[in-house]
Write a protein that holds these residues in place. Sequence first.
Motif, PDB file in Angstrom:
ATOM      1  N   LEU A 192      44.346  29.929  42.937  1.00  0.00           N
ATOM      2  CA  LEU A 192      43.342  30.515  42.055  1.00  0.00           C
ATOM      3  C   LEU A 192      42.204  31.216  42.798  1.00  0.00           C
ATOM      4  O   LEU A 192      41.784  32.307  42.376  1.00  0.00           O
ATOM      5  N   PRO A 193      41.665  30.659  43.902  1.00  0.00           N
ATOM      6  CA  PRO A 193      40.592  31.390  44.612  1.00  0.00           C
ATOM      7  C   PRO A 193      41.005  32.778  45.084  1.00  0.00           C
ATOM      8  O   PRO A 193      40.172  33.690  45.143  1.00  0.00           O
ATOM      9  N   VAL A 194      42.287  32.946  45.432  1.00  0.00           N
ATOM     10  CA  VAL A 194      42.763  34.263  45.858  1.00  0.00           C
ATOM     11  C   VAL A 194      42.826  35.226  44.680  1.00  0.00           C
ATOM     12  O   VAL A 194      42.593  36.433  44.822  1.00  0.00           O
ATOM     13  N   LEU A 195      43.122  34.703  43.501  1.00  0.00           N
ATOM     14  CA  LEU A 195      43.292  35.539  42.317  1.00  0.00           C
ATOM     15  C   LEU A 195      41.982  35.857  41.612  1.00  0.00           C
ATOM     16  O   LEU A 195      41.945  36.788  40.797  1.00  0.00           O
ATOM     17  N   VAL A 196      40.926  35.103  41.892  1.00  0.00           N
ATOM     18  CA  VAL A 196      39.681  35.258  41.142  1.00  0.00           C
ATOM     19  C   VAL A 196      39.108  36.678  41.200  1.00  0.00           C
ATOM     20  O   VAL A 196      38.729  37.239  40.163  1.00  0.00           O
ATOM     21  N   PRO A 197      39.011  37.335  42.382  1.00  0.00           N
ATOM     22  CA  PRO A 197      38.466  38.708  42.382  1.00  0.00           C
ATOM     23  C   PRO A 197      39.255  39.668  41.513  1.00  0.00           C
ATOM     24  O   PRO A 197      38.678  40.453  40.752  1.00  0.00           O
ATOM     25  N   ALA A 198      40.593  39.626  41.600  1.00  0.00           N
ATOM     26  CA  ALA A 198      41.418  40.506  40.773  1.00  0.00           C
ATOM     27  C   ALA A 198      41.303  40.136  39.303  1.00  0.00           C
ATOM     28  O   ALA A 198      41.279  41.015  38.428  1.00  0.00           O
ATOM     29  N   LEU A 199      41.223  38.850  39.021  1.00  0.00           N
ATOM     30  CA  LEU A 199      41.090  38.399  37.638  1.00  0.00           C
ATOM     31  C   LEU A 199      39.770  38.864  37.039  1.00  0.00           C
ATOM     32  O   LEU A 199      39.721  39.337  35.896  1.00  0.00           O
ATOM     33  N   LEU A 200      38.696  38.760  37.793  1.00  0.00           N
ATOM     34  CA  LEU A 200      37.396  39.221  37.316  1.00  0.00           C
ATOM     35  C   LEU A 200      37.385  40.730  37.114  1.00  0.00           C
ATOM     36  O   LEU A 200      36.763  41.239  36.170  1.00  0.00           O
ATOM     37  N   SER A 201      38.069  41.461  37.990  1.00  0.00           N
ATOM     38  CA  SER A 201      38.159  42.917  37.819  1.00  0.00           C
ATOM     39  C   SER A 201      38.889  43.266  36.535  1.00  0.00           C
ATOM     40  O   SER A 201      38.466  44.151  35.782  1.00  0.00           O
ATOM     41  N   GLY A 202      39.996  42.566  36.266  1.00  0.00           N
ATOM     42  CA  GLY A 202      40.740  42.818  35.035  1.00  0.00           C
ATOM     43  C   GLY A 202      39.934  42.475  33.801  1.00  0.00           C
ATOM     44  O   GLY A 202      39.958  43.220  32.801  1.00  0.00           O
ATOM     45  N   VAL A 203      39.215  41.359  33.842  1.00  0.00           N
ATOM     46  CA  VAL A 203      38.388  40.965  32.698  1.00  0.00           C
ATOM     47  C   VAL A 203      37.269  41.982  32.484  1.00  0.00           C
ATOM     48  O   VAL A 203      36.946  42.337  31.345  1.00  0.00           O
ATOM     49  N   SER A 204      36.670  42.466  33.572  1.00  0.00           N
ATOM     50  CA  SER A 204      35.603  43.465  33.454  1.00  0.00           C
ATOM     51  C   SER A 204      36.115  44.757  32.830  1.00  0.00           C
ATOM     52  O   SER A 204      35.460  45.340  31.954  1.00  0.00           O
TER      53      SER A 204
END
Length: 277
Positions: A192-204
Amino acid sequence: MRTWRIKEESVIPGFSITLGMTMMYLGLIVLLPLSMIFLNTSTMSFSDFWQTVTSPRVVASYQLSIGAALAAALINGVFGLILSWVLVRYQFPGKRVIDGLIDLPFALPTAVAGIALTTIYSTDGWVGQYLALLGIRVAFTPLGVMTALIFIGLPFVVRMVEPVLRDLNKEMEEASSSLGASGFHTFTKVILPVLVPALLSGVSLAFARALGEYGSVVFISGNMPMKTEITPLLIMNQLEQFNYEGATAIAAVMLLFSFFLLFVMNLIQWWASRRHT
């Protein structure tokens, strides 16, 4: 003494002309139209501006548009992550079909999506008639607005998370498992820590798209003032009444809020990236 450079050395020339074209393109396509919103709003007195942007009808539209967009983006963050995980980690019949359907909201005209969702979720629709038996109404309610925003925002999350998940080194997971970590601990502490930046970008991106969505929402919302009227529709109503100052005043408030929220999300994304590295 450290020397600061405005560009990295490269064997390929063209920095000046490409930078100039970039600034010209951004200025004509992005900055100039946005600046006209504030210039047109500046013709109003502060009392007129404040009265326009804080009227009960406008505030109700803010609450619906911002609340539904944020809720839809967060829901897409959860289910987009799950869908990305399934598409990357598992093989099953029909996988290519599902992967292709994810991009459908990108290609489908928003008006068509709105009509389709209204037809399906109305009280006599294929899905709505069964939800009505449970006392759940979707069409012509705030829930319908959120449903439409979930529909148009899902691809942003999936397409941002999927490449990162595909490139994730599985040896890290195997090492965590060999050290005795449970599956849940491996996911939350390693993956999950690796995915968080991409996940936040998608949510934004999903939030930004949902905040300004018009076509897919205008049909399923019912456009009832103080109940299901979204801010983009209210801006259109002001323009149809030739109240350009009022329309730009409302648009300016939404624009400032969008900038602020996207800045906060990018700040969180930057913090998550720094913490991971």
